[in-house]
Structures are given as structure tokens and as C-alpha cells.
Design an enzyme around this catalytic site. Sequence first.
Site: not given
Ligand SMILES: NC(=O)c1ccc[n+]([C@@H]2O[C@H](COP(=O)([O-])OP(=O)(O)OC[C@H]3O[C@@H](n4cnc5c(N)ncnc54)[C@H](OP(=O)(O)O)[C@@H]3O)[C@@H](O)[C@H]2O)c1
Length: 237
Positions: A13, A136, A149
Site C-alpha cells: 500500500r 492523517d 486512532y
Molecule cells: N490509506 C489511506 O488512505 C490513509 C489515510 C490517512 C492516513 N493514512 C496513514 O498513512 C500510513 C499508511 O497507510 P496504509 O493504509 O498504507 O497503512 P496500513 O496498510 O493500514 O498499514 C501499513 C502497515 O503497517 C504494518 N503494521 C501494522 N501493525 C503492525 C505491528 N503491530 N507491527 C509491525 N507492523 C505493523 C503492517 O505491516 P504488515 O502488513 O507487514 O503486517 C501494514 O502493512 C498510515 O500511517 C496511515 O495511518 C493512510
Amino acid sequence: MEPAALVTGGAKRLGRAISLALARDGYDVAVHYNHSAEAAEQLAEEIRRLGRRCETFRCELSDTSAVERMAERIRDTFDGWSVLVNNASLFERATLTETDESLFDRLMSVNLKAPLFLTRQFAVLCRRGRIINLLDTKVSEELTSHLVYVITKKALLDLTRLTAKELAPDIRVNGVCPGLILPPPGAEEGYLEKLASRVPLARPGRCEDIVSAALYLLHSDYVTGQCIFVDGGEHLR
Ligand SMILES: NC(=O)c1ccc[n+]([C@@H]2O[C@H](COP(=O)([O-])OP(=O)(O)OC[C@H]3O[C@@H](n4cnc5c(N)ncnc54)[C@H](OP(=O)(O)O)[C@@H]3O)[C@@H](O)[C@H]2O)c1
């Protein structure tokens, strides 16, 4: 000595997009993962094909001593480690009355405690560099549906500013606040489009929008303690 970057949760992602962009920008990459071993290895191969060095590091981020040991292994592996991207995160829905202690501890440890102790280790081990925290757009509102969160991301915003001050002038610390970029895993069809009606720019963003902001912050030598909203104006609601 080649510059190197660590991206936490870098296998999939947004983390994957940031890892690839850093490789294209000339960085060797340390890809951290927890469960996504296969995706991490595939990404490492892709980065190596770009001519950069890439190694993967497994770590459960709620274990602070494991986080600190991972930082030491990365420092031993990459002499030029100079960028830390705190991207890994847990996103769980729960109002106050739905929140139990285990959810609180889980979110706090991954979203706040791990970035804090990684930042500390990075500062101690590397002394110079740049840090990007993934926040976020929800830091700008009081969204009770994801209470803990939102608290973790608001605190990470404060941590960004506090560490920018404490670690200056040798380490710059900035943040990116994404809006609607990727749907949570398992979300129903049309999830982002449905929510996009609340966004002034009336559409979801792309991973590249987040990557551009992160690269801007990495390259901008006179910017620290800054958090950029990349959310189509959602924070203006
Ligand atoms: N996606 C969006 O639209 C969005 C919107 C607002 C903010 N954000 C922020 O942007 C960042 C990336 O977003 P995303 O949606 O791509 O993130 P995500 O898929 O929710 O999480 C990214 C990775 O975090 C790792 N993770 C979770 N728990 C963990 C743990 N206990 N120990 C080690 N690793 C852990 C996981 O790794 P593994 O898969 O290897 O376990 C997961 O693949 C995040 O900080 C999120 O809050 C995203």
C-alpha cells in the site's frame, strides 16, 4: 556511502509506494514488515532491479526492545542510513464506549510508541537525517467513530513538532496527513467514491500524491516541524 531509508510497514500500500519512490530517488531501502513477508521480498526484488540495495526487516512494532534492536541491525547493515519514514499503523474503528484496554494498548503502541522509540534510536544511532511521519487528515477534526486512532495521530502530530524542535538542526522532522487515498482492506466496492462527496476536490487522492509530499519534505532543507495535508481539502470541512 549510499544514502539509505527505513520505511516501516513498507511492504504494501502507501509504504510500498514510498519505498519504491525512495529507491527511484537514489536511496537504498530497509523495508520493515510484520506479517507481509512475501510482499516485502517481492518489493525488495523490485527495488534491487532498480539498481538499489534493499533488505527486509521483520519486527512486531508493539515490542519496544525489538524495535530498538531492529534499528541497530539497520544501522549495522546500511552505513548511510539517514531517512526514517514512520508509516506503519493500525486503523481500528471504535467509539469511546466500544474501546477496551487491549484496543487502546494496541493502537497506542503501534501508532505512537513505536514511532517515538524509533525516532529516539534513529537520533542516537544516526545523529543526522530526516524523519517523515505519516499522520492523517483526521487530526484536524474530532472524529469520535475512531476515537483512539484519532488520538494516536493527534499525538503523533505533536510528537512531530516536539521532535523537530529537539532534534534540530541535525535532524529535520515533518509529517504528511493523507486523506482518502486507499480503502481499508476489505472495504466494500465504491468505499472511497462514496466518502469523496465530503472532500472539497470531490475525488480520492492517489498514492503518488502522498509520495510527492514526502519527497518534497525530504528535499526541503529549510522545512522542519511541518505537516502537509494531502487530502483534497478535507481538513477544511
Ligand atoms: N490509506 C489511506 O488512505 C490513509 C489515510 C490517512 C492516513 N493514512 C496513514 O498513512 C500510513 C499508511 O497507510 P496504509 O493504509 O498504507 O497503512 P496500513 O496498510 O493500514 O498499514 C501499513 C502497515 O503497517 C504494518 N503494521 C501494522 N501493525 C503492525 C505491528 N503491530 N507491527 C509491525 N507492523 C505493523 C503492517 O505491516 P504488515 O502488513 O507487514 O503486517 C501494514 O502493512 C498510515 O500511517 C496511515 O495511518 C493512510
